[in-house]
Design a protein around this motif. Structure first.
Motif, PDB file in Angstrom:
ATOM      1  N   LEU A 116      36.456  47.056  13.801  1.00 61.01           N
ATOM      2  CA  LEU A 116      37.257  46.460  14.870  1.00 61.01           C
ATOM      3  C   LEU A 116      36.494  46.514  16.201  1.00 61.01           C
ATOM      4  CD1 LEU A 116      40.761  47.985  14.031  1.00 61.01           C
ATOM      5  CD2 LEU A 116      40.036  45.613  13.693  1.00 61.01           C
ATOM      6  N   ALA A 117      35.804  47.620  16.449  1.00 67.35           N
ATOM      7  CA  ALA A 117      35.039  47.745  17.690  1.00 67.35           C
ATOM      8  C   ALA A 117      33.931  46.704  17.762  1.00 67.35           C
ATOM      9  CB  ALA A 117      34.450  49.154  17.798  1.00 67.35           C
ATOM     10  N   ALA A 118      33.284  46.423  16.644  1.00 63.67           N
ATOM     11  CA  ALA A 118      32.231  45.407  16.630  1.00 63.67           C
ATOM     12  C   ALA A 118      32.795  44.034  16.975  1.00 63.67           C
ATOM     13  CB  ALA A 118      31.570  45.383  15.248  1.00 63.67           C
ATOM     14  N   LEU A 119      33.990  43.727  16.474  1.00 65.78           N
ATOM     15  CA  LEU A 119      34.626  42.447  16.795  1.00 65.78           C
ATOM     16  C   LEU A 119      35.004  42.377  18.269  1.00 65.78           C
ATOM     17  CD1 LEU A 119      36.901  42.031  13.644  1.00 65.78           C
ATOM     18  CD2 LEU A 119      34.865  40.693  14.210  1.00 65.78           C
ATOM     19  N   VAL A 120      35.456  43.503  18.837  1.00 70.82           N
ATOM     20  CA  VAL A 120      35.812  43.530  20.255  1.00 70.82           C
ATOM     21  C   VAL A 120      34.567  43.292  21.116  1.00 70.82           C
ATOM     22  CG1 VAL A 120      36.684  44.961  22.134  1.00 70.82           C
ATOM     23  CG2 VAL A 120      37.817  45.013  19.901  1.00 70.82           C
ATOM     24  N   ASP A 121      33.489  43.986  20.794  1.00 72.97           N
ATOM     25  CA  ASP A 121      32.261  43.811  21.570  1.00 72.97           C
ATOM     26  C   ASP A 121      31.675  42.410  21.412  1.00 72.97           C
ATOM     27  OD1 ASP A 121      32.213  46.350  22.719  1.00 72.97           O
ATOM     28  OD2 ASP A 121      31.198  47.240  20.985  1.00 72.97           O
ATOM     29  N   ALA A 122      31.964  41.758  20.261  1.00 69.78           N
ATOM     30  CA  ALA A 122      31.488  40.392  20.041  1.00 69.78           C
ATOM     31  C   ALA A 122      32.433  39.349  20.627  1.00 69.78           C
ATOM     32  CB  ALA A 122      31.309  40.143  18.541  1.00 69.78           C
ATOM     33  N   ARG A 123      33.497  39.786  21.322  1.00 68.58           N
ATOM     34  CA  ARG A 123      34.475  38.898  21.958  1.00 68.58           C
ATOM     35  C   ARG A 123      35.280  38.088  20.934  1.00 68.58           C
ATOM     36  NH1 ARG A 123      34.433  40.907  27.174  1.00 68.58           N
ATOM     37  NH2 ARG A 123      32.274  41.247  27.837  1.00 68.58           N
ATOM     38  N   GLU A 124      35.359  38.559  19.705  1.00 66.32           N
ATOM     39  CA  GLU A 124      36.160  37.887  18.688  1.00 66.32           C
ATOM     40  C   GLU A 124      37.536  38.529  18.515  1.00 66.32           C
ATOM     41  OE1 GLU A 124      33.743  37.992  15.193  1.00 66.32           O
ATOM     42  OE2 GLU A 124      32.556  36.244  15.799  1.00 66.32           O
ATOM     43  N   LEU A 125      37.743  39.654  19.151  1.00 66.45           N
ATOM     44  CA  LEU A 125      39.037  40.345  19.112  1.00 66.45           C
ATOM     45  C   LEU A 125      39.298  40.906  20.497  1.00 66.45           C
ATOM     46  CD1 LEU A 125      41.468  41.564  17.578  1.00 66.45           C
ATOM     47  CD2 LEU A 125      40.013  43.530  17.012  1.00 66.45           C
ATOM     48  N   GLN A 126      40.469  40.603  21.022  1.00 64.80           N
ATOM     49  CA  GLN A 126      40.815  41.101  22.346  1.00 64.80           C
ATOM     50  C   GLN A 126      42.184  41.759  22.318  1.00 64.80           C
ATOM     51  OE1 GLN A 126      41.761  38.051  25.337  1.00 64.80           O
ATOM     52  NE2 GLN A 126      41.515  36.510  23.724  1.00 64.80           N
ATOM     53  N   ALA A 127      42.354  42.732  23.183  1.00 63.04           N
ATOM     54  CA  ALA A 127      43.642  43.406  23.304  1.00 63.04           C
ATOM     55  C   ALA A 127      44.515  42.646  24.285  1.00 63.04           C
ATOM     56  CB  ALA A 127      43.439  44.843  23.781  1.00 63.04           C
ATOM     57  N   VAL A 128      45.779  42.486  23.912  1.00 62.00           N
ATOM     58  CA  VAL A 128      46.744  41.811  24.777  1.00 62.00           C
ATOM     59  C   VAL A 128      47.717  42.866  25.285  1.00 62.00           C
ATOM     60  CG1 VAL A 128      48.502  40.035  24.947  1.00 62.00           C
ATOM     61  CG2 VAL A 128      46.506  39.697  23.458  1.00 62.00           C
ATOM     62  N   VAL A 129      47.665  43.138  26.582  1.00 67.42           N
ATOM     63  CA  VAL A 129      48.512  44.156  27.199  1.00 67.42           C
ATOM     64  C   VAL A 129      49.351  43.488  28.270  1.00 67.42           C
ATOM     65  CG1 VAL A 129      48.575  46.312  28.490  1.00 67.42           C
ATOM     66  CG2 VAL A 129      46.836  45.973  26.719  1.00 67.42           C
ATOM     67  N   GLU A 130      50.648  43.486  28.072  1.00 73.48           N
ATOM     68  CA  GLU A 130      51.545  42.857  29.042  1.00 73.48           C
ATOM     69  C   GLU A 130      51.941  43.821  30.156  1.00 73.48           C
ATOM     70  OE1 GLU A 130      55.405  39.882  28.932  1.00 73.48           O
ATOM     71  OE2 GLU A 130      55.303  41.533  27.484  1.00 73.48           O
ATOM     72  N   HIS A 131      52.178  45.098  29.800  1.00 69.11           N
ATOM     73  CA  HIS A 131      52.603  46.083  30.800  1.00 69.11           C
ATOM     74  C   HIS A 131      51.912  47.419  30.552  1.00 69.11           C
ATOM     75  CE1 HIS A 131      55.683  43.739  32.794  1.00 69.11           C
ATOM     76  NE2 HIS A 131      56.185  43.398  31.628  1.00 69.11           N
ATOM     77  N   THR A 132      51.555  48.071  31.659  1.00 69.21           N
ATOM     78  CA  THR A 132      51.008  49.425  31.621  1.00 69.21           C
ATOM     79  C   THR A 132      51.908  50.334  32.450  1.00 69.21           C
ATOM     80  OG1 THR A 132      48.733  48.625  31.407  1.00 69.21           O
ATOM     81  CG2 THR A 132      49.026  50.888  32.155  1.00 69.21           C
ATOM     82  N   PHE A 133      52.255  51.482  31.895  1.00 68.12           N
ATOM     83  CA  PHE A 133      53.168  52.424  32.541  1.00 68.12           C
ATOM     84  C   PHE A 133      52.443  53.736  32.812  1.00 68.12           C
ATOM     85  CE2 PHE A 133      55.695  49.515  30.075  1.00 68.12           C
ATOM     86  CZ  PHE A 133      56.829  49.270  30.832  1.00 68.12           C
ATOM     87  N   ASP A 134      52.830  54.386  33.909  1.00 68.62           N
ATOM     88  CA  ASP A 134      52.354  55.738  34.147  1.00 68.62           C
ATOM     89  C   ASP A 134      53.052  56.673  33.165  1.00 68.62           C
ATOM     90  OD1 ASP A 134      50.831  57.558  36.139  1.00 68.62           O
ATOM     91  OD2 ASP A 134      52.792  58.515  35.921  1.00 68.62           O
ATOM     92  N   TRP A 135      52.420  57.794  32.835  1.00 64.94           N
ATOM     93  CA  TRP A 135      52.969  58.686  31.817  1.00 64.94           C
ATOM     94  C   TRP A 135      54.366  59.170  32.187  1.00 64.94           C
ATOM     95  CZ3 TRP A 135      54.497  63.795  31.978  1.00 64.94           C
ATOM     96  CH2 TRP A 135      54.290  64.463  33.181  1.00 64.94           C
ATOM     97  N   GLN A 136      54.638  59.334  33.497  1.00 65.06           N
ATOM     98  CA  GLN A 136      55.960  59.785  33.927  1.00 65.06           C
ATOM     99  C   GLN A 136      57.042  58.738  33.663  1.00 65.06           C
ATOM    100  OE1 GLN A 136      54.922  60.754  38.015  1.00 65.06           O
ATOM    101  NE2 GLN A 136      55.045  62.949  37.549  1.00 65.06           N
ATOM    102  N   ASP A 137      56.640  57.481  33.510  1.00 68.39           N
ATOM    103  CA  ASP A 137      57.594  56.400  33.250  1.00 68.39           C
ATOM    104  C   ASP A 137      57.574  55.987  31.783  1.00 68.39           C
ATOM    105  OD1 ASP A 137      58.193  56.316  35.992  1.00 68.39           O
ATOM    106  OD2 ASP A 137      56.459  55.033  36.357  1.00 68.39           O
ATOM    107  N   ALA A 138      57.191  56.903  30.919  1.00 70.72           N
ATOM    108  CA  ALA A 138      57.073  56.562  29.499  1.00 70.72           C
ATOM    109  C   ALA A 138      58.406  56.149  28.895  1.00 70.72           C
ATOM    110  CB  ALA A 138      56.497  57.750  28.723  1.00 70.72           C
ATOM    111  N   ASP A 139      59.507  56.707  29.396  1.00 69.53           N
ATOM    112  CA  ASP A 139      60.808  56.300  28.859  1.00 69.53           C
ATOM    113  C   ASP A 139      61.063  54.814  29.112  1.00 69.53           C
ATOM    114  OD1 ASP A 139      60.915  56.752  31.594  1.00 69.53           O
ATOM    115  OD2 ASP A 139      63.028  57.340  31.556  1.00 69.53           O
ATOM    116  N   ALA A 140      60.564  54.299  30.237  1.00 67.63           N
ATOM    117  CA  ALA A 140      60.694  52.865  30.511  1.00 67.63           C
ATOM    118  C   ALA A 140      59.870  52.050  29.526  1.00 67.63           C
ATOM    119  CB  ALA A 140      60.253  52.559  31.946  1.00 67.63           C
TER     120      ALA A 140
END
Length: 495
Positions: free
Chosen positions: A439-463
């Motif tokens: 999977l890492a090889a595909l990511v470095d080759a730009r054939e696999l990308q992560a899609v992240v819509e929201h990032t939360f601080d650890w204190q807001d993990a319940d959200a």
């Protein structure tokens, strides 16, 4: 005054007499009660008349009278015992028959006991108890669903136990759908049994949540050769293991893989668990891989889920034909990821749309059991339907008898795996560094990308958990630990 031997003989005689009397009294009382209970069982029909109770009361009175007689005998013996005579005889015994050597040994033993007791007590007073290092973590303290999810600052920090272990400082981790189920008790029986053999787990609760991570190596065991402090790594753990939503996580050396250089820690954290599940569903179970995906027709349900996003990109990278189902607002995302055919399940008639298309060589169900019948209808005769949703575990409902047998089976399976050098696995998915490396090889080759819509601080993990529980999330929410201050070293006195 009687001699010492006569006195001792007299005392011994009296004690023997008392023991015989008490033994006979106890035997008589026991036999009387046993006879009464036997008669009660045989004459149960007479219970209403009261006759049985009268007989039992009579026997009880007899047993009480016998015990009273024995007690009277004991009191008479004690009253006849002359304490002064006993003391005087003992004094004469010590003066006439105890030698100086005996007295010296007695005094030396008493003095040695006092000295040892003093040293032990003094050592305990000055010795301080080292307080365990603590860390921040996201846990479920009870199996009450979202209400049991907590972000805490006093979770004990894990320490290296095995020489092949690595301590990872987590930069980012994600909340997976299986974590929602874990917070409601999913896999609790398996987790409880397996964690009995895990030196990093003290009790069933709390459970650290999270299934994948991206971070840096903080400490290595004495036999670790692949990693050094500061190396960027990523990893995934199965549902029955302690999770990754914590500042520090201990993993075996072979479970880690180097993080792809092309993505940040936050984006890298979104891929290991979902990527491993998707790889297993396509390659291991579906038989479609880099060399066999050409011209294969694959249907990916809920392509915006964590597994669906990865599966769609893998299939396109391998040359397959991908049909996906997403909500109308996510059609552009599905197109961007390379889907050849996109069906809007919330605005169109899904069954009608699927019936207009040729049947598929593989149907990947990432939505759940509600679509299983539909998946079978639209799968070719030679095709396969693969579900990535964890099946319900009957062991979570086992009682005492089945639970005991289940614990024995877990122990036997572990021992067999250790003898045969097999990896420990309690599900359909095997998590390995080899899969992560591909999977890492595909990511470095730009054939696999992560899609992240929201990032939360650890204190807001319940959200983050509530966001994922809504059901319309894109991918998986990321929980960041990057901006935490380094933990202060713990001194011997716990300060």
């Amino acid at each position: 005054m009687a001699s010492t031997d006569e006195l001792l003989f007299h005392i011994s005689e009296k004690i023997d007499e008392l023991q015989v009397q008490l033994s006979s009294s106890a035997a008589a009382a026991r036999l009387s009660l046993q006879a009464g209970l036997t008669e009660l069982r045989q004459t149960g029909g007479r219970l209403a008349s009261g006759e049985v109770w009268q007989q039992a009361a009579q026997r009880w009175r007899l047993a009480t009278a016998a015990a009273a007689d024995r007690w009277t005998s004991l009191r008479e013996f004690v009253s006849e015992f002359d304490v002064r005579e006993f003391i005087e005889t003992t004094r004469l015994l010590v003066l006439t028959e105890a030698s100086t050597v005996h007295l010296c040994l007695l005094g030396a033993g008493f003095g040695a006991g006092l000295l040892v007791g003093y040293l032990v007590g003094r050592g305990r007073r000055v010795r301080t108890v080292r307080q365990p290092a603590l860390m921040r973590a996201v846990i479920c303290g009870t199996y009450e669903g979202l209400d049991g999810v907590l972000a805490v600052e006093d979770q004990p920090r894990p320490e290296l136990v095995s020489p092949t272990e690595v301590l990872v400082r987590v930069k980012a981790a994600t909340v997976d759908r299986v974590d929602l189920r874990i917070a409601s008790g999913y896999g609790r029986a398996l987790r409880r049994q397996v964690n009995r053999y895990n030196p990093h787990v003290d009790s069933e609760l709390p459970v650290v949540l999270g299934r994948d991570l991206a971070g840096v190596v903080d400490q290595v065991g004495s036999e670790v050769t692949q990693w050094q402090v500061g190396d960027p790594v990523w990893a995934a753990v199965p549902f029955w293991r302690p999770g990754t939503l914590a500042e520090f996580v201990v993993l075996e050396e072979k479970e880690l893989c180097r993080k792809p250089d092309a993505v940040t820690f936050e984006r890298a954290a979104a891929l290991p668990y979902s990527g491993t599940v998707a790889w297993n569903a396509l390659v291991t179970q579906g038989g479609i891989g880099p060399d066999t995906a050409q011209d294969k027709r694959v249907l990916v349900h809920a392509a915006a889920s964590g597994v669906g996003l990865v599966a769609t990109q893998l299939l396109k990278a391998w040359g397959g034909h991908v049909t996906t189902t997403v909500s109308a607002r996510l059609v552009p995302l599905a197109r961007m990821l390379g889907a050849d055919d996109v069906i809007e399940y919330d605005t169109a008639d899904l069954e009608k749309e699927l019936s207009l298309r040729d049947k598929f060589d593989l149907v990947l169900n990432t939505a759940g059991p509600s679509l299983h019948a539909s998946c079978l209808r639209h799968c070719a005769e030679t095709g396969l339907v693969v579900s990535t949703v964890e099946a319900a575990m009957p062991s979570d409902r086992f009682g005492f008898v089945l639970g005991t047998l289940y614990a024995l089976w877990i122990r036997f399976t572990r021992l067999a795996g250790q003898v045969l050098f097999l990896p420990e696995s309690w599900g359909t998915v095997t998590f390995s560094a080899d899969t992560l490396a591909q999977l890492a090889a595909l990511v470095d080759a730009r054939e696999l990308q992560a899609v992240v819509e929201h990032t939360f601080d650890w204190q807001d993990a319940d959200a983050a958990f509530h966001y994922l529980a809504r059901g319309d999330a894109v991918g998986k929410p990321v929980v960041s630990f990057r901006h935490l201050a380094p933990p202060q070293p713990v001194t011997e006195d716990g300060s």
